[in-house]
Scaffold this active site. Structure first.
Site: not given
Lengths: 141, 389
Positions: B297, B347
């Protein structure tokens, strides 16, 4: 460093006041830095919460803090421009003398002059809606 | 037959295009990516019987079921913690399948996070402490000008820089590598747009001295979905199954997402990622040396360093050298975020990093890594080991 002074109208955002943290902001508005401490086992609770994580008591005392601490980390938000500030503030994590960290601002010092572990002391600045929040400046002496 | 923690599999993946203005509702994005994942798996959308998403997802389960014609839903759940929920959705789906509760678990995340609202901009004070965000202490940041994810991340990462003598230029090398991957990935927003370290250093400060613009993930519109089922069933479906060898969450005492300043540990480390690593390695009997790929992440570049260290790919404070030495690049010891990540591809709150691991294991990735058996996927508070069958 541009900071709100009593002569200027405050532009800083007021805190969001929740029932469990109302005491903190009420005292800050009076110029007092306080924390809740478990009445049963003396554990500080920060951020505030209604139950002690160690003994699970819901009883607590509101106790004054020394207002002294040291700088743990510091940043200058550039983009987007933070609401409520003419110039980007120095946002910082302060390790309080009582042993826990608090997000605040550093004032009365240039960004380039801040160092890790430097001693600081609390002061209070006004916000919108006639409240005050604790910020920190280099400790005197 | 008895079930174990080795019998869930990802049977299908789907996504919309990744853009800055999708031109349609988040519900439509959710429906389209879910339909794609079902088509990929070879199952009928009406047979979905479990649904998992983030607390922060705006699409209602029932509305999505009405689009997909779901006939008899058995289980729904949502995961808190913003992007930390990403890999936890796999964990939930694995548990639902392994418990024998569901056959076809749909995971989705859809957002018009550029065109409809801005994740990267100062948030509304009233949402700063909404339940389920996992970041209940954000309200302690707002009056002090720390009003964006970049500022919250930076308050911790500045400590990382102090402790290990790491510079913003060091962080920039992660962006350069990921934008290189994105430049050869046609799904990436930054396809054919690599950057140099000089470009990185010339990009504007977002938060001094930690993050420049090119250290930050994108704001994107799009949707990503996955179908999780049992391994035995996945073997009879259209795609090669991708096994979920293990998955877990870890939320240690006083830890919260991003405004994570109140635990006893050093803020140069991520206790949640260390907890995830420990639990995941115990669960699978594996270690960092068993992974041929890591999808990490990457809302901001420092998070890649801290997770590389937490998962034991290098020692604490060594992330900078690990990246500088080329280990995360194509052909390196541990290729990382080979789609370009959340910085280079899009994203979609971490979910597009999971689908990239699936593609890599199937052998269908744009930047295919050779001989992948196991891939680590991490969203800090959650992690999973995905593997070739």
């Amino acid at each position: 460093m541009t900071e709100n002074t009593e002569e200027q109208k405050p532009t800083r955002m007021p805190p969001v006041v929740t029932l469990d943290a109302k005491f903190f902001w009420d005292h800050a508005t009076k110029g007092e830095l306080v924390c809740e401490r478990c009445s049963n086992c003396d554990t500080f609770r920060y951020p505030p919460r209604p139950m002690c994580p160690d003994c699970h008591s819901v009883e607590r005392d509101i106790v004054p803090l020394s207002g002294k601490g040291t700088v743990y980390s510091w940043i200058r938000p550039r983009h987007p421009k933070p609401f409520g500030f003419d110039e980007p503030p120095i946002a910082a994590l302060i390790t309080l003398e009582e042993g826990f960290r608090m997000v605040s601002n550093l004032i009365d010092i240039e960004f380039e002059d801040v160092t890790a572990g430097m001693p600081v002391e609390v002061t209070f600045v006004p916000t919108l809606k006639n409240k005050q929040v604790p910020v920190f400046r280099p400790a005197k002496g | 037959m008895s079930r174990s923690f080795k019998e869930a599999a990802i049977a299908g993946i789907g996504q919309t295009e990744f853009s800055k203005a999708s031109g349609r509702s988040e519900l439509q994005l959710a429906a389209e990516c879910s339909r794609s994942a079902c088509e990929d798996a070879g199952i009928d959308p009406k047979d979905i019987d479990g649904m998992v998403t983030f607390t922060l997802d705006n699409t209602d389960e029932i509305h999505l079921c009405r689009c997909l014609g779901v006939e008899n839903l058995a289980y729904t759940t949502r995961i808190p913690g913003g992007g930390a929920a990403a890999v936890a959705t796999i964990y939930q789906a694995m548990a639902m399948v392994n418990a024998g509760l569901c056959n076809n678990v749909l995971i989705w995340r859809a957002m018009n996070e550029r065109s409809q609202y801005r994740f990267g901009q100062p948030i509304d004070m009233n949402t700063a402490f909404a339940p389920g965000g996992g970041t209940g202490s954000l309200l302690w940041c707002m009056p002090f000008g720390a009003q964006t994810p970049a500022t919250w991340e930076s308050l911790a990462s500045q400590r990382y820089m102090q402790k290990y003598g790491v510079s913003n230029e060091d962080f920039g090398r992660v962006s350069v590598v990921q934008r290189k991957y994105a430049s050869t990935n046609p799904n990436a927003w930054f396809y054919e747009k690599p950057i140099t370290l000089e470009d990185h250093q010339n990009s504007k400060w977002v938060v001094e001295p930690v993050l420049r613009l090119l250290d930050c993930c994108q704001e994107s519109d799009g949707g990503v979905a996955l179908i999780v089922t049992s391994l035995e069933r996945a073997r009879d479906l259209k795609q090669k199954p991708v096994r979920v060898l293990g998955a877990c969450q870890s939320i240690p005492r006083e830890v919260e997402v991003i405004s994570n300043y109140y635990h006893d540990g050093d803020l140069a480390e991520m206790p949640e990622a260390k907890g995830t690593a420990k639990r995941l390695y115990e669960q699978t009997g594996m270690g960092p040396e068993d992974m041929q790929l890591a999808m990490i992440y990457d809302a901001f570049t420092p998070q890649v360093f801290k997770q590389l260290e937490a998962f034991g790919f290098c020692g604490h404070g060594e992330g900078s050298d690990f990246v500088k030495d080329g280990h995360i690049e194509q052909g390196g010891k541990l290729p990382v975020n080979t789609n370009g990540g959340l910085i280079g591809e899009a994203y979609i709150h971490g979910m597009n990093n999971i689908t990239e691991a699936v593609r890599q294991i199937r052998g269908e990735a744009a930047n295919q890594v050779d001989n992948i058996q196991n891939a680590l996927v991490s969203s800090g508070m959650a992690g999973a080991v995905l593997a070739r069958d």
